[in-house]
Design an enzyme around this catalytic site. Structure first.
Site, PDB file in Angstrom:
ATOM      1  N   LEU A 152       0.848  -1.183   0.000  1.00  0.00           N
ATOM      2  CA  LEU A 152       0.000   0.000   0.000  1.00  0.00           C
ATOM      3  C   LEU A 152       0.889   1.239   0.000  1.00  0.00           C
ATOM      4  CD1 LEU A 152      -2.685  -1.012   2.682  1.00  0.00           C
ATOM      5  CD2 LEU A 152      -2.496  -1.697   0.275  1.00  0.00           C
ATOM      6  N   ASP A 153       0.927   1.927  -1.138  1.00  0.00           N
ATOM      7  CA  ASP A 153       1.661   3.188  -1.237  1.00  0.00           C
ATOM      8  C   ASP A 153       0.723   4.298  -0.771  1.00  0.00           C
ATOM      9  OD1 ASP A 153       3.958   1.980  -2.290  1.00  0.00           O
ATOM     10  OD2 ASP A 153       3.172   2.099  -4.337  1.00  0.00           O
ATOM     11  N   VAL A 154       1.079   4.962   0.319  1.00  0.00           N
ATOM     12  CA  VAL A 154       0.149   5.866   0.998  1.00  0.00           C
ATOM     13  C   VAL A 154       0.701   7.288   1.023  1.00  0.00           C
ATOM     14  CG1 VAL A 154      -1.061   6.326   3.155  1.00  0.00           C
ATOM     15  CG2 VAL A 154      -0.642   3.958   2.449  1.00  0.00           C
TER      16      VAL A 154
END
Length: 256
Positions: A129-131
């Site tokens: 998950l690139d947040v």
């Protein structure tokens, strides 16, 4: 018994090893195979390798590169980049890779995850998950395609959903802190930890061993991943592949 893991993260761009800053400004730092050989000697816990070209451009995984990396690695290897089908999961695992990570493919990938679980098992499936914090109120939002596309999804809610589908591990990568070396975002990690029970790995922000120590103190069973910390040295970011020596590592993970 589960324990903390200290994980170098290597980014592959145009065939070379690079380090980014907030997902931009890729700086060449060497040859991936040479880096793996050095990490072998340093007996790292695990290695995370991401082909950022395959991820951003929708390319097929480079199986020759993956085969070479897996053949060289003497530690568990997680690969990310361009994976969209269960056939690709199975092929990559057959090359000697222990874990295969997906990012954008995980968003609408219920059928993909289900089939991959049946073929390679949950333990080999990782969701990244690139947040990024967005908007006036600084809400956390998952992005895809190297941070270029918004999804409108909250990371904690998405992580819980992916766990329910059979994903065996979640990597939370903070775009705002990528390459900044200013420390992990503990609020973000706490949100995701409260929503999930699968193994969790934090990435984005580590710049010194004290940052790893603080992360492990707060979340005892976690993967402490870093890029800049393990390829740069000093305030001028001189390229130097490094990893905690035995005494440092023992202090970090709480061994006697």
């Amino acid at each position: 018994m589960l324990r903390p893991r200290i994980i170098p993260c290597l980014l592959i761009h145009q065939g070379g090893l690079v380090k980014t800053r907030r997902f931009g400004e890729p700086k060449y730092v060497g040859d991936p195979i040479n880096a793996v050989r050095i990490f072998n000697e340093k007996e790292v816990d695990e290695l995370f390798v991401a082909d950022i070209d395959a991820s951003a451009l929708g390319k097929e995984p480079n199986y020759d590169m993956i085969r070479n990396l897996a053949a060289e690695c003497r530690m568990p290897l997680c690969y990310a980049g361009g994976v969209k089908t269960a056939d690709q999961f199975e092929r990559i695992v057959s090359l000697g890779v222990e874990k295969v990570a997906i990012g954008s493919a995980a968003i609408d990938g219920e059928a993909l995850i289900s089939e991959a679980v049946s073929r390679v098992g949950s333990q080999s499936i990782v969701a990244v998950l690139d947040v990024r914090k967005t908007g006036i109120f600084g809400k956390y939002e998952v992005h895809t395609h190297n941070g270029s596309k918004k999804t409108g999804l909250a990371p904690a809610k998405l992580a819980a959903h992916l766990e329910s589908l059979g994903v065996g591990e979640i990597v939370v990568n903070n775009i705002n802190r990528d390459g900044e070396m200013s420390g992990y975002d503990f609020d973000l990690m706490e949100d995701v930890r409260q929503a999930t029970s699968v193994p969790l790995t934090a990435l984005g922000g580590a710049g010194e061993l004290a940052h790893l120590r603080e992360l492990i103190d707060r979340f005892p069973i976690i993967g402490a991943a870093a890029g800049s910390l393990f390829v740069f040295k000093g305030k001028y970011r001189a390229v130097l592949i490094n990893y905690p020596v035995d005494e440092q590592k023992a202090a970090l993970i709480g061994k006697d």
